[in-house]
Scaffold this motif. Structure first.
Motif, PDB file in Angstrom:
ATOM      1  N   LEU A  36       0.841  -1.205   0.000  1.00 26.97           N
ATOM      2  CA  LEU A  36       0.000   0.000   0.000  1.00 26.97           C
ATOM      3  C   LEU A  36       0.873   1.252   0.000  1.00 26.97           C
ATOM      4  N   ARG A  41      -1.847   0.289  -3.602  1.00 25.68           N
ATOM      5  CA  ARG A  41      -2.883  -0.695  -3.901  1.00 25.68           C
ATOM      6  C   ARG A  41      -2.392  -2.079  -3.502  1.00 25.68           C
ATOM      7  N   SER A  43      -4.059  -6.130  -3.851  1.00 24.03           N
ATOM      8  CA  SER A  43      -5.188  -6.952  -4.264  1.00 24.03           C
ATOM      9  C   SER A  43      -4.948  -8.395  -3.847  1.00 24.03           C
ATOM     10  N   THR A  49      -9.714  -5.723  -2.841  1.00 25.96           N
ATOM     11  CA  THR A  49      -8.623  -4.810  -3.125  1.00 25.96           C
ATOM     12  C   THR A  49      -8.607  -3.671  -2.118  1.00 25.96           C
ATOM     13  N   THR A  51      -7.010   0.024  -1.400  1.00 25.34           N
ATOM     14  CA  THR A  51      -6.392   1.138  -2.095  1.00 25.34           C
ATOM     15  C   THR A  51      -6.237   2.317  -1.146  1.00 25.34           C
ATOM     16  N   SER A  53      -6.598   6.219  -0.581  1.00 26.93           N
ATOM     17  CA  SER A  53      -7.348   7.337  -1.149  1.00 26.93           C
ATOM     18  C   SER A  53      -6.953   8.620  -0.439  1.00 26.93           C
TER      19      SER A  53
END
Length: 96
Positions: A36, A41, A43, A49, A51, A53
């Motif tokens: 991360l 990201r 998965s 998944t 992510t 932000s």
């Protein structure tokens, strides 16, 4: 399930000591955090998944005083469930 329960399950399923199982579990979650941080990201098939932000700076209110305050920009982790996980959860009965 919490961290210690995951460690106990891994130890039992793979005939490992709890110390070794703890190292493995912590390493796996370390990979998630590192990916991360590096890629933004992570998965995992059949799970989903994660992510990173970005939340913009904004104004808000102190609920106790009603005073306007500035809230700094921040980064958060979001999770989007994989279709297989959504299907599995759809079958779960919720106690009322």
């Amino acid at each position: 399930m919490n961290k210690s329960e995951i460690i106990d399950t891994v130890a039992a399923e793979h005939e490992l000591t709890k110390v070794k199982a703890k190292e493995i579990v912590e390493q796996v979650f370390g990979f998630v955090g590192a990916d991360l941080k590096k890629e933004g990201r992570f998965s995992f098939p059949d799970l989903g998944t994660f992510t990173v932000s970005q939340r913009a700076a904004r104004t808000g209110r102190n609920p106790a005083t009603g005073e306007t305050i500035k809230i700094k920009a921040s980064k958060n982790v979001r999770f989007k469930a994989a279709p297989a996980l959504k299907e599995l959860v759809a079958k779960v009965k919720v106690a009322k």
